[in-house]
Motif scaffolding. Sequence first.
Motif, PDB file in Angstrom:
ATOM      1  N   GLU A   1      14.695  20.456  14.020  1.00 10.62           N
ATOM      2  CA  GLU A   1      13.769  19.449  14.549  1.00 10.62           C
ATOM      3  C   GLU A   1      12.533  19.315  13.648  1.00 10.62           C
ATOM      4  N   ALA A   2      12.093  20.449  13.107  1.00  9.85           N
ATOM      5  CA  ALA A   2      10.963  20.396  12.179  1.00  9.85           C
ATOM      6  C   ALA A   2      11.344  19.593  10.929  1.00  9.85           C
ATOM      7  N   HIS A   3      12.571  19.783  10.469  1.00 10.30           N
ATOM      8  CA  HIS A   3      13.047  19.038   9.312  1.00 10.30           C
ATOM      9  C   HIS A   3      13.097  17.536   9.617  1.00 10.30           C
ATOM     10  N   LEU A   4      13.534  17.193  10.834  1.00 14.16           N
ATOM     11  CA  LEU A   4      13.640  15.788  11.216  1.00 14.16           C
ATOM     12  C   LEU A   4      12.270  15.112  11.208  1.00 14.16           C
ATOM     13  N   ILE A   5      11.272  15.742  11.811  1.00  8.73           N
ATOM     14  CA  ILE A   5       9.958  15.088  11.864  1.00  8.73           C
ATOM     15  C   ILE A   5       9.312  15.039  10.481  1.00  8.73           C
ATOM     16  N   LYS A   6       9.626  16.031   9.630  1.00  4.80           N
ATOM     17  CA  LYS A   6       9.098  15.986   8.274  1.00  4.80           C
ATOM     18  C   LYS A   6       9.686  14.805   7.494  1.00  4.80           C
ATOM     19  N   VAL A   7      10.996  14.579   7.640  1.00  5.37           N
ATOM     20  CA  VAL A   7      11.636  13.470   6.952  1.00  5.37           C
ATOM     21  C   VAL A   7      11.027  12.148   7.399  1.00  5.37           C
ATOM     22  N   ILE A   8      10.846  12.000   8.714  1.00  5.44           N
ATOM     23  CA  ILE A   8      10.271  10.757   9.231  1.00  5.44           C
ATOM     24  C   ILE A   8       8.817  10.609   8.783  1.00  5.44           C
ATOM     25  N   SER A   9       8.070  11.721   8.812  1.00 11.37           N
ATOM     26  CA  SER A   9       6.665  11.676   8.368  1.00 11.37           C
ATOM     27  C   SER A   9       6.564  11.269   6.911  1.00 11.37           C
ATOM     28  N   ASP A  10       7.464  11.800   6.081  1.00 11.40           N
ATOM     29  CA  ASP A  10       7.442  11.450   4.659  1.00 11.40           C
ATOM     30  C   ASP A  10       7.777   9.972   4.441  1.00 11.40           C
ATOM     31  N   GLN A  11       8.699   9.445   5.269  1.00 12.63           N
ATOM     32  CA  GLN A  11       9.018   8.022   5.156  1.00 12.63           C
ATOM     33  C   GLN A  11       7.816   7.160   5.552  1.00 12.63           C
ATOM     34  N   ILE A  12       7.121   7.581   6.597  1.00 13.02           N
ATOM     35  CA  ILE A  12       5.910   6.858   6.987  1.00 13.02           C
ATOM     36  C   ILE A  12       4.875   6.946   5.872  1.00 13.02           C
ATOM     37  N   GLY A  13       4.806   8.129   5.227  1.00 14.78           N
ATOM     38  CA  GLY A  13       3.886   8.302   4.106  1.00 14.78           C
ATOM     39  C   GLY A  13       4.152   7.315   2.993  1.00 14.78           C
ATOM     40  N   ILE A  14       5.432   7.080   2.692  1.00 22.52           N
ATOM     41  CA  ILE A  14       5.793   6.099   1.664  1.00 22.52           C
ATOM     42  C   ILE A  14       5.323   4.702   2.072  1.00 22.52           C
ATOM     43  N   ALA A  15       5.504   4.393   3.362  1.00 17.13           N
ATOM     44  CA  ALA A  15       5.085   3.078   3.857  1.00 17.13           C
ATOM     45  C   ALA A  15       3.574   2.902   3.737  1.00 17.13           C
ATOM     46  N   VAL A  16       2.844   3.963   4.115  1.00 15.13           N
ATOM     47  CA  VAL A  16       1.383   3.884   4.028  1.00 15.13           C
ATOM     48  C   VAL A  16       0.939   3.723   2.577  1.00 15.13           C
ATOM     49  N   GLU A  17       1.576   4.521   1.693  1.00 16.10           N
ATOM     50  CA  GLU A  17       1.240   4.438   0.269  1.00 16.10           C
ATOM     51  C   GLU A  17       1.484   3.032  -0.265  1.00 16.10           C
ATOM     52  N   ASN A  18       2.660   2.480   0.049  1.00 12.22           N
ATOM     53  CA  ASN A  18       2.990   1.141  -0.427  1.00 12.22           C
ATOM     54  C   ASN A  18       2.015   0.100   0.115  1.00 12.22           C
ATOM     55  N   ALA A  19       1.724   0.229   1.421  1.00 14.25           N
ATOM     56  CA  ALA A  19       0.840  -0.748   2.058  1.00 14.25           C
ATOM     57  C   ALA A  19      -0.560  -0.696   1.447  1.00 14.25           C
ATOM     58  N   ARG A  20      -1.029   0.528   1.190  1.00 13.91           N
ATOM     59  CA  ARG A  20      -2.380   0.658   0.634  1.00 13.91           C
ATOM     60  C   ARG A  20      -2.425   0.217  -0.822  1.00 13.91           C
ATOM     61  N   LEU A  21      -1.366   0.497  -1.569  1.00 18.23           N
ATOM     62  CA  LEU A  21      -1.306   0.020  -2.946  1.00 18.23           C
ATOM     63  C   LEU A  21      -1.267  -1.502  -2.979  1.00 18.23           C
ATOM     64  N   TYR A  22      -0.491  -2.069  -2.035  1.00 17.49           N
ATOM     65  CA  TYR A  22      -0.418  -3.523  -1.946  1.00 17.49           C
ATOM     66  C   TYR A  22      -1.784  -4.099  -1.592  1.00 17.49           C
ATOM     67  N   GLU A  23      -2.463  -3.458  -0.649  1.00 17.37           N
ATOM     68  CA  GLU A  23      -3.771  -3.952  -0.231  1.00 17.37           C
ATOM     69  C   GLU A  23      -4.783  -3.823  -1.364  1.00 17.37           C
ATOM     70  N   GLU A  24      -4.727  -2.680  -2.079  1.00 15.03           N
ATOM     71  CA  GLU A  24      -5.623  -2.502  -3.216  1.00 15.03           C
ATOM     72  C   GLU A  24      -5.359  -3.561  -4.279  1.00 15.03           C
ATOM     73  N   SER A  25      -4.060  -3.818  -4.513  1.00 13.32           N
ATOM     74  CA  SER A  25      -3.694  -4.831  -5.502  1.00 13.32           C
ATOM     75  C   SER A  25      -4.180  -6.208  -5.065  1.00 13.32           C
ATOM     76  N   ARG A  26      -3.979  -6.509  -3.782  1.00 17.49           N
ATOM     77  CA  ARG A  26      -4.416  -7.805  -3.263  1.00 17.49           C
ATOM     78  C   ARG A  26      -5.936  -7.932  -3.347  1.00 17.49           C
ATOM     79  N   GLU A  27      -6.641  -6.852  -3.013  1.00 18.98           N
ATOM     80  CA  GLU A  27      -8.100  -6.886  -3.094  1.00 18.98           C
ATOM     81  C   GLU A  27      -8.555  -7.045  -4.538  1.00 18.98           C
ATOM     82  N   ASN A  28      -7.833  -6.369  -5.456  1.00 17.64           N
ATOM     83  CA  ASN A  28      -8.180  -6.511  -6.866  1.00 17.64           C
ATOM     84  C   ASN A  28      -7.969  -7.943  -7.347  1.00 17.64           C
ATOM     85  N   VAL A  29      -6.868  -8.553  -6.875  1.00 19.95           N
ATOM     86  CA  VAL A  29      -6.600  -9.940  -7.238  1.00 19.95           C
ATOM     87  C   VAL A  29      -7.695 -10.848  -6.679  1.00 19.95           C
ATOM     88  N   LEU A  30      -8.088 -10.580  -5.415  1.00 20.93           N
ATOM     89  CA  LEU A  30      -9.144 -11.378  -4.804  1.00 20.93           C
ATOM     90  C   LEU A  30     -10.465 -11.200  -5.548  1.00 20.93           C
TER      91      LEU A  30
END
Length: 456
Positions: free
Chosen positions: A162-191
């Motif tokens: 179960e610990a492994h399961l929540i870690k896998v899901i947490s890491d996937q959410i981490g990727i989403a957050v990273e992508n979203a923030r990079l996208y937002e930073e890129s968009r802000e830089n473009v703006l």
Amino acid sequence: MSLKQREADMALPAWSSGLDEKSKLRIINDVAISVAQSIELETVLTISLEKVMEAFNVTSGGIYLKDLGTDELVLQTYRGLTPAFVLDKTSISLSSGCAGWAFEHKEIFSAFGRPEAGFICEDADRLMGIDCLVASPISTPRRVHGVIELFAPVSRRLSQDEAHLIKVISDQIGIAVENARLYEESRENVLKLTELQEELATTNRRLQTHLSQESHIAEILQKSLLPRHPPKLPDIKIASRLVSATAAADVGGDFYDFIELGNNKVAIILGDVCGSGIDVATLTGMAKNTIRAFAWEDPNVSSILNRANRVICAQTEPSKFVAIFLGIIDLSTHILNYCIAGQPKPFLIRSGEKIAQLDSGVMLALGIEPDSLYSSNSINLERNDTLLVYTDGLIEARRNKELFGEEGVIKILRQESGSSLDEVVDTILAAAKSFAGGRLKDDVAIVSLRVSKNSV
């Protein structure tokens, strides 16, 4: 994997969600698809929280993300939390409670049964009457972004699976957050880049307006410094022209002047002030009026330029200078006394045929060295002789790397040997402009004179 075990009762059986391996893989796949298909962080967080709560068979949970501005964990999405908990725990410090511990240590925090103590998470007990089941850091190799926290009615131990399961899901959410923030930073830089470009364009427009106004003023000043008509002299015809460079260019410092000095003498001045704009037009006026004043006092070419040079050196910056041709012609003898200071050597066409250049020593332009001494030369102008004095913009007319040069001027002088003085001057200017592709890079001033009769 490292689990935080605070006073763990290892005798308690591991908790199980009742999900088989296939169901767990389905949940992991659903979260992965959500991460891959959406750059909207809110959507990814909502789906991820629903799936992880389904996997752990709980009805209360939330996701915190680090606020980059305040360095706090801020509750982004939640399910089943009481209003009191949401109000009190909307934002927490990075080391506060179970979520803060998981963020700070970058490890899963797992609660274990403590029958003698009751609830292990005092905040959850106080605000919701339930306990923290697990808090897992949401991270990528670059950084920790937040924490996912689940709550349950009673404390219970997680298995390694179960610990492994929540870690896998947490890491996937981490990727989403990273992508979203990079996208937002890129968009802000473009703006920001767009805003900077707009500001630059606005600044350029204002600058162009200012330069256009300054250029217009300078052009008016420059034209006001020119005589309206050359003097009408017995036995000598004079033609003069000032051609500005392209409309895009600044107004330069080219000028000419004629001074009728009395005693049958006329001074001819042709000059080129270094630079462009209002300052140069002002310097042009000062140089012209200084030479005029000294010429009226003592019509001696050397004396005029020696005195004018000292004045210009004293009144201007070292980077400013005035290239000058000064000639004084005696109308009764047709003797021309002249000095060339930083200007191209004038052409002399004898009897409309033989082309030569006036002799002159190497002398600096005015305004460079206050101790410079200027000496004069003299020549006797005869019938049908033509003198052509010009600024360097004429011979520096350019086509790629090739210059119009003195050769270009000589060619036209030979071709137009039988033409009127005005035709000769206009043809030379037209040829230089055509050579340069229709656009002169610098102003051009020309003064030409032709003797129609021998002196008495």
